[in-house]
Design an enzyme around this catalytic site. Structure first.
Site, mmCIF file in Angstrom:
data_model
loop_
_atom_site.group_PDB
_atom_site.id
_atom_site.type_symbol
_atom_site.label_atom_id
_atom_site.label_comp_id
_atom_site.label_asym_id
_atom_site.label_seq_id
_atom_site.Cartn_x
_atom_site.Cartn_y
_atom_site.Cartn_z
ATOM 1 N N LYS A 1 3.879 9.709 -4.786
ATOM 2 C CA LYS A 1 3.703 11.145 -5.049
ATOM 3 C C LYS A 1 2.895 11.428 -6.319
ATOM 4 C CE LYS A 1 8.190 11.849 -7.088
ATOM 5 N NZ LYS A 1 7.924 12.140 -8.489
ATOM 6 N N ARG B 1 15.143 19.596 -10.079
ATOM 7 C CA ARG B 1 15.947 18.450 -9.649
ATOM 8 C C ARG B 1 17.220 18.887 -8.947
ATOM 9 N NH1 ARG B 1 14.864 13.871 -13.421
ATOM 10 N NH2 ARG B 1 12.723 13.397 -12.866
ATOM 11 N N ARG C 1 5.242 -5.756 -6.077
ATOM 12 C CA ARG C 1 4.205 -5.494 -7.070
ATOM 13 C C ARG C 1 4.111 -6.616 -8.103
ATOM 14 N NH1 ARG C 1 4.385 0.570 -8.667
ATOM 15 N NH2 ARG C 1 6.414 0.042 -9.538
ATOM 16 N N ARG D 1 7.513 -6.694 -12.964
ATOM 17 C CA ARG D 1 8.268 -5.888 -13.936
ATOM 18 C C ARG D 1 9.767 -5.978 -13.661
ATOM 19 N NH1 ARG D 1 5.940 0.051 -14.094
ATOM 20 N NH2 ARG D 1 7.972 0.234 -13.126
ATOM 21 N N ARG E 1 17.833 2.470 -7.629
ATOM 22 C CA ARG E 1 17.045 3.662 -7.987
ATOM 23 C C ARG E 1 16.936 4.618 -6.804
ATOM 24 N NH1 ARG E 1 11.705 1.052 -10.237
ATOM 25 N NH2 ARG E 1 10.839 3.131 -10.037
#
Ligand SMILES: [Zn+2]
Length: 215
Positions: free
Chosen positions: A15, A90, A129, A162, A173
């Site tokens: 996004k 939120r 990643r 990471r 998450r």
């Protein structure tokens, strides 16, 4: 054309990238709560100092502080001509507050874009990643693998993952995201300006789907 936009999507949905593209194509500002907050804190504004204090003490941000933050940030923009909000509201109460605030500025939302994507694809995007230690080039073991294992194509530097990109952490998450956002999505879903967009596939495919709604 729809150009008073709320953009939502889970971490890894793309996004931020899509928000930047839409902002350019529609020539409207992309207003990101994370960036705006960092700026308020860095320049030590009244609201920035308040946030810094709350964060330092590990306290939750009360609604009134959040509303003051929105008003401070949004005062800098001519909202009538359009906007993309990224990362806020939120909660349902924040959405209601913002709608009232926008009305007081002579405008309101006309488009809620919800980028939806399967958890399994998000997990591949994030946990796959790899980043170059030397030049920060980004690879993905599933979609864009380096030619040699753990070695940067561009500079030969060593690649690393990471810490918060690990699969278990990504899952956590996502759980937090869905828990927090689900009531908001339900709140907007019944409106005729709510659009659920398929966020899977390549960046340009997703951009095409988004433009199909707003143009
Ligand atoms: Zn490199």
């Amino acid at each position: 054309m729809r150009n008073h936009i709320l953009l939502f999507g889970p971490p890894g949905s793309g996004k931020d990238t899509q928000g930047k593209i839409l902002s350019k194509v529609l020539n409207i500002p992309l207003i990101s709560s994370g960036e705006a907050l960092r700026e308020e804190i860095a320049t030590q504004t009244k609201i920035g100092l308040k946030f810094e204090q709350l964060i330092k003490n590990g306290l939750l941000v009360p609604d009134e502080v959040m509303y003051e933050f929105f008003k401070t940030v949004l005062a800098k923009y001519n909202l009538k001509e359009g906007f993309i909000f990224n990362g806020f509201p939120r909660t349902v109460s924040q959405a209601q507050f913002l709608s009232g605030y926008l009305e007081s500025r002579g405008t309101n939302y006309d488009c809620v874009l919800y980028l939806n994507i399967e958890d399994s694809e998000i997990i591949k995007r994030i946990s796959g990643r790899l980043i170059c230690k030397n030049c920060d080039a980004v690879y993905n073991i599933y979609f864009n693998p380096p030619k040699n294992d753990m070695e940067c194509d561009i500079c030969g530097g060593e690649l690393y993952k990471r810490a918060d990109d690990k699969e278990t952490i990504v899952k956590r998450r996502l759980d937090v995201y869905y828990h927090d956002t689900a009531p908001l999505v339900e709140y907007f879903r019944s409106n005729n300006y709510f659009f659920e967009i398929d966020g899977s596939g390549t960046e340009s495919h997703v951009t095409g789907r988004l433009l199909g709604v707003v143009l």
